[in-house]
Design a protein around this motif. Structure first.
Motif, short mmCIF file in Angstrom:
data_model
loop_
_atom_site.label_atom_id
_atom_site.label_comp_id
_atom_site.label_asym_id
_atom_site.label_seq_id
_atom_site.Cartn_x
_atom_site.Cartn_y
_atom_site.Cartn_z
N ALA A 1 0.80 -1.18 0.10
CA ALA A 1 -0.02 0.16 0.06
C ALA A 1 0.95 1.21 -0.01
O ALA A 1 1.56 1.61 1.04
CB ALA A 1 -1.03 -0.06 1.36
N ALA A 2 0.93 1.90 -1.25
CA ALA A 2 1.73 2.89 -1.17
C ALA A 2 1.52 4.17 -0.42
O ALA A 2 2.39 5.06 0.29
CB ALA A 2 1.90 3.56 -2.68
N ASP A 3 0.13 4.40 -0.02
CA ASP A 3 -0.22 5.69 0.65
C ASP A 3 -0.69 5.47 1.94
O ASP A 3 -1.06 6.45 2.92
CB ASP A 3 -1.42 6.21 0.02
N ALA A 4 -0.44 4.00 2.68
CA ALA A 4 -0.98 3.88 3.93
C ALA A 4 0.15 3.14 4.73
O ALA A 4 -0.25 2.39 5.73
CB ALA A 4 -2.33 3.20 3.92
N GLN A 5 1.36 3.50 4.37
CA GLN A 5 2.36 2.46 5.14
C GLN A 5 2.45 2.84 6.47
O GLN A 5 2.58 1.87 7.45
CB GLN A 5 3.56 2.76 4.46
N ALA A 6 2.34 3.98 7.03
CA ALA A 6 2.50 4.42 8.45
C ALA A 6 1.34 3.92 9.23
O ALA A 6 1.60 3.20 10.38
CB ALA A 6 2.77 5.85 8.54
N SER A 7 0.22 4.06 8.96
CA SER A 7 -1.13 3.98 9.58
C SER A 7 -1.06 2.26 9.83
O SER A 7 -1.49 1.58 10.79
CB SER A 7 -2.22 4.23 9.09
N ILE A 8 -0.66 1.56 8.62
CA ILE A 8 -0.74 -0.01 8.76
C ILE A 8 0.38 -0.61 9.52
O ILE A 8 0.09 -1.42 10.20
CB ILE A 8 -0.67 -0.63 7.39
N ARG A 9 1.28 0.02 9.55
CA ARG A 9 2.84 -0.35 10.36
C ARG A 9 2.40 -0.10 11.87
O ARG A 9 2.50 -1.16 12.79
CB ARG A 9 3.82 0.54 10.06
N ARG A 10 1.56 0.98 12.24
CA ARG A 10 1.39 1.18 13.59
C ARG A 10 0.17 0.13 14.06
O ARG A 10 0.41 -0.56 15.18
CB ARG A 10 0.57 2.50 14.03
N TRP A 11 -0.71 -0.26 13.47
CA TRP A 11 -1.77 -1.42 13.31
C TRP A 11 -1.17 -2.77 13.61
O TRP A 11 -1.47 -3.51 14.68
CB TRP A 11 -2.93 -1.18 12.62
N ALA A 12 -0.09 -3.01 12.67
CA ALA A 12 0.43 -4.32 12.81
C ALA A 12 1.23 -4.44 13.94
O ALA A 12 1.38 -5.40 14.53
CB ALA A 12 1.44 -4.40 11.45
N ASP A 13 1.87 -3.29 14.37
CA ASP A 13 2.94 -3.57 15.81
C ASP A 13 1.66 -3.71 16.91
O ASP A 13 2.12 -4.57 17.81
CB ASP A 13 3.45 -2.20 15.87
N HIS A 14 0.52 -3.05 16.86
CA HIS A 14 -0.38 -3.23 17.82
C HIS A 14 -1.11 -4.59 17.97
O HIS A 14 -0.82 -5.23 19.09
CB HIS A 14 -1.62 -2.24 17.53
N VAL A 15 -1.40 -5.11 16.76
CA VAL A 15 -1.99 -6.56 17.11
C VAL A 15 -0.95 -7.59 17.20
O VAL A 15 -1.22 -8.80 17.92
CB VAL A 15 -2.83 -6.93 15.71
N ALA A 16 0.47 -7.38 16.57
CA ALA A 16 1.47 -8.27 16.96
C ALA A 16 1.85 -8.50 18.30
O ALA A 16 2.13 -9.31 18.99
CB ALA A 16 2.65 -8.08 15.86
N ASP A 17 1.86 -7.20 18.84
CA ASP A 17 2.05 -7.07 20.39
C ASP A 17 0.84 -7.75 21.16
O ASP A 17 1.27 -8.42 22.26
CB ASP A 17 2.25 -5.54 20.79
N ALA A 18 -0.36 -7.54 20.76
CA ALA A 18 -1.31 -8.26 21.33
C ALA A 18 -1.25 -9.76 21.33
O ALA A 18 -1.59 -10.30 22.35
CB ALA A 18 -2.70 -7.94 20.77
#
Length: 291
Positions: free
Chosen positions: A16-33
């Motif tokens: 996703a060219a335009d959503a890297q930052a928001s998806i990265r923050r979400w991925a960090d969150h669910v991976a930490d969960a």
């Protein structure tokens, strides 16, 4: 990109060219969960792939839309979870969606898709709620409210009442019965978790049992009967196998209300209230806390 957590590695691939930052923050969150069950990820190396689809305007997304309309898990040498998320979805919208927690929870057991879908989907549906409350996404009351509403959906799915759960589960994709199948599985794991905590004085739980299963068998390919047998051995009980046989032969979703009452959960006009001055309240609070 690679995310390292104490020597374990998540390969995160975002398309996703335009959503890297928001998806990265979400991925960090669910991976930490996902670490809030046994303190670390299930595998030393695993992968998340995220694709964006649909609208690119976040203003078009409201709370009624599923911002993660599709996802799947592929188990192999490198376990891979693939998500398709709506373009424009914010990190907050993604964090609030149950799908990420559900799909990652499938990685908690070394199941490779050999029958007994009610077991694997029940576990993922159970832990999607526990992971959300442990990660601060839900309150304890909200978690039990969601479990209550799910059980009610399961009880309302009566099309195959009278037919053993094992058969309904086996024919799920052809005939339906999703709510009964999924929520019978959730009821099984809630029952197991409750009994282990109660009978051990809190020394054992579903969390500790899965931690031990992961320690011995994370890289194995196990059927549900094999996992059930091993979990009995790891806990020095017969609770997993006894309840497995009872649930797979059940012809309706077992009622949950007596168990809720024993945990100090009061149902009033469709709303769950937490009674903190009851014998079961202390036991109940443990479900929401990471071990």
């Amino acid at each position: 990109m690679e995310i390292d957590r104490n020597g374990q590695v998540l390969e995160l691939q975002i398309y996703a060219a335009d959503a890297q930052a928001s998806i990265r923050r979400w991925a960090d969150h669910v991976a930490d969960a996902l670490t809030l069950v046994y303190g670390h990820w299930p595998r030393d190396r695993w992968r998340m792939r995220v694709y964006t689809i649909g609208t690119a305007d976040a203003r078009e997304l409201d709370s009624s839309r599923d911002v993660i309309p599709w996802a799947q898990v592929n188990r192999g040498t490198v376990d891979t979870v693939t998500f398709y998320v709506l373009a424009g979805a914010s990190t907050e919208q993604l964090n609030a969606n149950w799908t990420g927690y559900h799909e990652l929870a499938h990685l908690l057991i070394p199941y490779r898709g050999w029958g007994d879908m009610w077991f694997s989907e029940g576990l993922a549906s159970y832990y999607q709620n526990l992971l959300q409350v442990r990660a601060g996404q839900l309150s304890e009351q909200q978690m039990w409210q969601k479990l209550y509403e799910g059980f009610e959906r399961g009880l309302a799915d009566t099309a195959f009442d009278g037919i053993p759960l094992s058969r309904v589960s086996r024919n799920l994709r052809q005939n339906g019965g999703y709510m009964r199948v999924y929520w019978s599985g959730v009821r099984y794991f809630l029952d197991i978790d409750h009994r282990l905590r109660q009978e051990s004085g809190g020394a054992q739980s579903l969390d500790t049992s899965l931690t031990d299963l992961n320690a011995c068998c994370a890289d194995k390919s196990m059927s549900v009967p094999q996992m059930v047998e091993r979990l009995d051995a790891l806990t020095s009980t017969t609770v997993f196998s006894a309840e497995y046989q009872r649930y797979r032969s059940s012809t309706t979703l077992p009622d949950y209300r007596a168990l809720f009452a024993s945990l100090g959960l009061i149902i009033l006009d469709g709303k769950i209230e937490l009674a903190d001055n009851t014998p079961g309240a202390r036991l109940r609070s443990g479900f929401a806390i990471a071990p």
